[in-house]
Enzyme design. Structure first.
Site, PDB file in Angstrom:
ATOM      1  N   HIS A  54       4.870   7.174  -4.696  1.00  0.00           N
ATOM      2  CA  HIS A  54       3.671   7.287  -5.527  1.00  0.00           C
ATOM      3  C   HIS A  54       2.445   7.499  -4.652  1.00  0.00           C
ATOM      4  O   HIS A  54       2.538   7.517  -3.425  1.00  0.00           O
ATOM      5  CB  HIS A  54       3.512   6.071  -6.438  1.00  0.00           C
ATOM      6  CG  HIS A  54       3.350   4.757  -5.738  1.00  0.00           C
ATOM      7  ND1 HIS A  54       4.346   4.173  -4.989  1.00  0.00           N
ATOM      8  CD2 HIS A  54       2.290   3.897  -5.674  1.00  0.00           C
ATOM      9  CE1 HIS A  54       3.918   3.020  -4.509  1.00  0.00           C
ATOM     10  NE2 HIS A  54       2.672   2.837  -4.899  1.00  0.00           N
TER      11      HIS A  54
ATOM     12  N   HIS B 121      -0.434   5.785  -4.060  1.00  0.00           N
ATOM     13  CA  HIS B 121      -1.241   4.755  -3.410  1.00  0.00           C
ATOM     14  C   HIS B 121      -1.216   4.921  -1.895  1.00  0.00           C
ATOM     15  O   HIS B 121      -0.176   5.212  -1.308  1.00  0.00           O
ATOM     16  CB  HIS B 121      -0.769   3.352  -3.802  1.00  0.00           C
ATOM     17  CG  HIS B 121      -1.028   3.037  -5.243  1.00  0.00           C
ATOM     18  ND1 HIS B 121      -0.325   2.073  -5.934  1.00  0.00           N
ATOM     19  CD2 HIS B 121      -1.911   3.565  -6.142  1.00  0.00           C
ATOM     20  CE1 HIS B 121      -0.765   2.009  -7.184  1.00  0.00           C
ATOM     21  NE2 HIS B 121      -1.725   2.913  -7.328  1.00  0.00           N
TER      22      HIS B 121
ATOM     23  N   ASP C  83      -1.212   3.005   0.616  1.00  0.00           N
ATOM     24  CA  ASP C  83      -0.305   2.218   1.453  1.00  0.00           C
ATOM     25  C   ASP C  83       1.125   2.749   1.396  1.00  0.00           C
ATOM     26  O   ASP C  83       2.017   2.211   2.060  1.00  0.00           O
ATOM     27  CB  ASP C  83      -0.356   0.729   1.072  1.00  0.00           C
ATOM     28  CG  ASP C  83       0.102   0.442  -0.347  1.00  0.00           C
ATOM     29  OD1 ASP C  83      -0.225   1.240  -1.243  1.00  0.00           O
ATOM     30  OD2 ASP C  83       0.761  -0.594  -0.556  1.00  0.00           O
ATOM     31  N   HIS C  84       1.338   3.824   0.637  1.00  0.00           N
ATOM     32  CA  HIS C  84       2.642   4.498   0.615  1.00  0.00           C
ATOM     33  C   HIS C  84       2.551   5.964   1.044  1.00  0.00           C
ATOM     34  O   HIS C  84       3.573   6.545   1.417  1.00  0.00           O
ATOM     35  CB  HIS C  84       3.262   4.414  -0.781  1.00  0.00           C
ATOM     36  CG  HIS C  84       3.642   3.017  -1.174  1.00  0.00           C
ATOM     37  ND1 HIS C  84       4.939   2.553  -1.136  1.00  0.00           N
ATOM     38  CD2 HIS C  84       2.884   1.969  -1.587  1.00  0.00           C
ATOM     39  CE1 HIS C  84       4.964   1.284  -1.517  1.00  0.00           C
ATOM     40  NE2 HIS C  84       3.725   0.911  -1.797  1.00  0.00           N
TER      41      HIS C  84
ATOM     42  N   HIS D 250       4.048   1.639 -12.703  1.00  0.00           N
ATOM     43  CA  HIS D 250       3.134   1.256 -11.626  1.00  0.00           C
ATOM     44  C   HIS D 250       2.068   2.333 -11.471  1.00  0.00           C
ATOM     45  O   HIS D 250       0.873   2.041 -11.354  1.00  0.00           O
ATOM     46  CB  HIS D 250       3.916   1.076 -10.328  1.00  0.00           C
ATOM     47  CG  HIS D 250       3.093   0.570  -9.176  1.00  0.00           C
ATOM     48  ND1 HIS D 250       2.551  -0.692  -9.144  1.00  0.00           N
ATOM     49  CD2 HIS D 250       2.727   1.169  -8.009  1.00  0.00           C
ATOM     50  CE1 HIS D 250       1.884  -0.851  -8.017  1.00  0.00           C
ATOM     51  NE2 HIS D 250       1.971   0.273  -7.316  1.00  0.00           N
TER      52      HIS D 250
ATOM     53  N   ASP E 180       7.296   0.795  -5.355  1.00  0.00           N
ATOM     54  CA  ASP E 180       6.689  -0.365  -6.023  1.00  0.00           C
ATOM     55  C   ASP E 180       7.222  -0.556  -7.436  1.00  0.00           C
ATOM     56  O   ASP E 180       6.571  -1.194  -8.270  1.00  0.00           O
ATOM     57  CB  ASP E 180       5.163  -0.217  -6.057  1.00  0.00           C
ATOM     58  CG  ASP E 180       4.527  -0.587  -4.725  1.00  0.00           C
ATOM     59  OD1 ASP E 180       5.264  -0.949  -3.788  1.00  0.00           O
ATOM     60  OD2 ASP E 180       3.291  -0.500  -4.613  1.00  0.00           O
TER      61      ASP E 180
ATOM     62  N   HIS F  36       8.035  -3.289  -0.207  1.00  0.00           N
ATOM     63  CA  HIS F  36       7.261  -4.404   0.349  1.00  0.00           C
ATOM     64  C   HIS F  36       8.165  -5.587   0.670  1.00  0.00           C
ATOM     65  O   HIS F  36       9.213  -5.779   0.041  1.00  0.00           O
ATOM     66  CB  HIS F  36       6.196  -4.886  -0.648  1.00  0.00           C
ATOM     67  CG  HIS F  36       5.070  -3.930  -0.847  1.00  0.00           C
ATOM     68  ND1 HIS F  36       3.922  -3.961  -0.080  1.00  0.00           N
ATOM     69  CD2 HIS F  36       4.908  -2.919  -1.730  1.00  0.00           C
ATOM     70  CE1 HIS F  36       3.094  -3.007  -0.497  1.00  0.00           C
ATOM     71  NE2 HIS F  36       3.672  -2.359  -1.488  1.00  0.00           N
TER      72      HIS F  36
END
Length: 351
Positions: free
Chosen positions: A138, A140, A142-143, A195, A219, A257
């Site tokens: 996705h 975001h 942090d990905h 998400h 996520d 995560h």
């Protein structure tokens, strides 16, 4: 190069101690700096993080702080190897995982969610492989934050993901059930919105290597937990979780995560008499005391202790004080159970 192991016998053999913890060990959950940037989160903050340059600047700050705090990563990576394939978890940021998946015959590789491009590039160089594909679950940061840097270094690399998410440097939009080959590796993309609108998970076909399927869940799903439905309803998230669970109980779960302790501790507050949950919590405490990763688990395991996958279980429904109404659709009731588990998890995180 790091040695490989097969994840097996993850559960501790001894009986769990009081509260599911080893004797003499007390686990007190805390909210440390560097956790998920969207906990706690409001609509305004989420919009800034996901849709503006402020989100990218925040991500860069995350990366810098995590490199200083965890120069060798937040966990000790434990590669998973079979003849023909190697899966290398790469611990990045404060609790994220990227994954380098290697066709060992051709030295071609793909990476899932390259959060920190320096850490991913170091793994690529250490393994001596050619990066052919980036699979983003996705949008975001942090990905997806490492996409640009890695594409600059690897000209043949393609970036795959959903066109419904604003994934940086996306070159090859994927649709639900579409398959992509990297060397002898075959990945299938599954649309799992909730998400984010365009969230996807990726399933590596383990059959040619004598392995179960491998689910890289981003996520959507964690060990004993699941992602926040930032862009979807409980009904949407339930449908996506059901898609993942349709892969089979032996499927290996590789989450985005390292949330195992937090999620297992929360779950233990809901189901006080779940022996599988107590045993897994005990095992996870021991793993994390040694800074060892808790992945992978299996989807079969997850069904025994993950409350987000147990919405159909009477014992969880009773613990939440919820009962199916007369004439209520079973899936509508499960979505109501999922919503209540999510509400309680959010309250737990905020304490």
């Amino acid at each position: 190069r790091q040695s490989c192991h097969r994840p097996a016998g993850q559960r501790a053999s001894q009986e769990p101690g009081s509260g599911g913890l080893p004797e003499g060990v007390e686990y007190i959950p805390t909210r440390k700096k560097g956790k998920n940037p969207m906990k706690p989160v409001g609509v305004a903050w989420y919009s800034l993080y996901a849709r503006t340059r402020l989100g990218y600047l925040f991500y860069q700050r995350q990366v810098k702080k995590a490199r200083e705090r965890y120069p060798h990563g937040h966990s000790v990576p434990q590669p998973y190897c079979l003849p023909g394939v190697k899966i290398l978890p790469i611990p990045v940021l404060s609790n994220n995982y990227s994954y380098l998946i290697i066709d060992t015959g051709s030295s071609q590789a793909a990476v899932i969610d390259p959060s920190d491009p320096l850490a991913v590039q170091a793994a690529i160089e250490d393994e001596g492989v050619i990066l052919e594909a980036i699979f983003c679950t996705h949008k975001h940061w942090d990905h997806s934050g490492g996409n640009g840097v890695l594409c600059q270094k690897h000209n043949s690399c393609r970036v795959y993901g959903s066109a419904l998410d604003a994934i940086p440097q996306l070159t090859n939009p994927l649709t639900d059930r579409e398959k992509v080959s990297v060397g002898c590796l075959t990945f299938e993309a599954l649309a799992t919105p909730g998400h984010t609108v365009g969230h996807m998970v990726y399933v590596l076909d383990g059959g040619p290597f004598g392995s179960p399927p491998c689910l890289f869940s981003g996520d959507l799903l964690f060990l004993a937990g699941c992602g926040e439905p930032f862009e979807g309803s409980p009904e949407t998230m339930l449908t996506s979780l059901d898609v993942a669970m349709g892969l089979g109980e032996d499927t290996l779960l590789w989450p985005g995560h390292e949330y195992a302790l937090e999620c297992l501790t929360f779950a233990s507050l809901l189901e006080l008499d779940n022996s599988a949950l107590e045993q897994k919590l005990q095992w996870a405490v021991q793993q994390r005391q040694e800074k060892r990763s808790t992945c992978p688990s299996t989807l079969g395991e997850e069904q025994t202790y993950n409350p987000f996958l147990r919405t159909h279980r009477p014992e969880l429904q009773e613990a939440l004080g919820l009962w199916q109404g007369g004439g209520e659709d079973p899936d509508a009731f499960r979505a109501r159970v999922l919503k209540e588990v999510r509400r309680r998890k959010d309250l737990y995180q905020a304490t």
